[in-house]
Design an enzyme around this catalytic site. Structure first.
Site, mmCIF file in Angstrom:
data_model
loop_
_atom_site.group_PDB
_atom_site.id
_atom_site.type_symbol
_atom_site.label_atom_id
_atom_site.label_comp_id
_atom_site.label_asym_id
_atom_site.label_seq_id
_atom_site.Cartn_x
_atom_site.Cartn_y
_atom_site.Cartn_z
ATOM 1 C CB CYS A 122 -0.932 -0.045 1.104
ATOM 2 S SG CYS A 122 -2.426 1.312 0.830
ATOM 3 C CG HIS A 151 -3.071 -2.968 3.814
ATOM 4 N ND1 HIS A 151 -2.171 -2.357 4.637
ATOM 5 C CD2 HIS A 151 -3.882 -1.910 3.280
ATOM 6 C CE1 HIS A 151 -2.235 -0.948 4.278
ATOM 7 N NE2 HIS A 151 -3.229 -0.796 3.494
ATOM 8 C CD GLU A 201 -0.119 -5.259 6.069
ATOM 9 O OE1 GLU A 201 -0.708 -4.310 6.256
ATOM 10 O OE2 GLU A 201 -0.028 -5.651 4.860
#
EC number: 4.3.3.6
Length: 197
Positions: free
Chosen positions: A84, A175, A177
């Protein structure tokens, strides 16, 4: 493996957990260190450039002298995963004078092009190098609007690139994660091995 998370701002804990899971899947322990100052990056085997606010990240890494260490890390062929805002900072052109783009990924990006916070979305996306689609979380995501020479597009949404590889750098508009799936981290840091769900 020592993994440095650029921790001046952004999703630090989530990336730390994902890289530990990816390394464990390969039987390799990972020591995750938070990078807030110069002098840490040269000891790292891999780097994570997290999401957050690209203007803030850009300003702080430049102020702390981390930007040149990141460039040297990539020049030596060591892997980086940029997500991002990390994609924006690592791009060739962020189309925003407030962002001092590092020029590590030969793409130009349009910040927040997928919309504002309320326009955030999730999508299952097929991705080169992964055996099954990846559940991607897009939050105020940038748009990769120009892909330069030497860049491999790894995934698209509606025909628009959302994940790319440029040499040792894997960069995503989403994202990874924020899911329990560490395959993107695996793809970035263990590119020579098959990545399975």
């Amino acid at each position: 493996m020592q993994a440095g998370v650029i921790a001046v701002q952004g999703d630090v804990a989530e990336h730390a957990a994902a890289v530990e899971n990816a390394a464990a899947a390969h039987g390799e322990p990972a020591e995750v260190v938070e990078v807030r100052d110069a002098g840490i990056v040269p000891d790292c085997d891999v780097l994570l450039m997290p999401g957050g606010e690209s203007t803030t990240i850009s300003r702080l890494i430049r102020r702390e002298g981390i930007d040149e260490e990141i460039r040297e890390h990539v020049a030596s062929g060591k892997p980086v995963l940029a997500t991002c805002a990390g994609l924006i900072v690592c791009s060739r052109d962020a189309k925003d004078d407030r962002v001092d783009a590092l020029g590590l990924v030969n793409v130009s990006v349009d910040r927040n092009a997928f919309g504002r916070q309320k326009d955030s979305f999730e999508a299952k996306i097929p991705m080169t190098g992964l055996d099954e689609p990846f559940h991607a979380v897009f939050i105020r995501a940038p748009l990769i609007d120009d892909v330069g020479e030497g860049v491999e597009v790894l995934a698209t949404v509606d025909g628009r690139p959302v994940a790319v590889r440029d040499g040792p750098v894997v960069a995503t508009a989403f994202h990874p994660e924020l899911t329990d799936d560490s395959r993107i981290h695996d793809l970035a840091f263990f590119p020579e091995q098959e990545v399975v769900a």
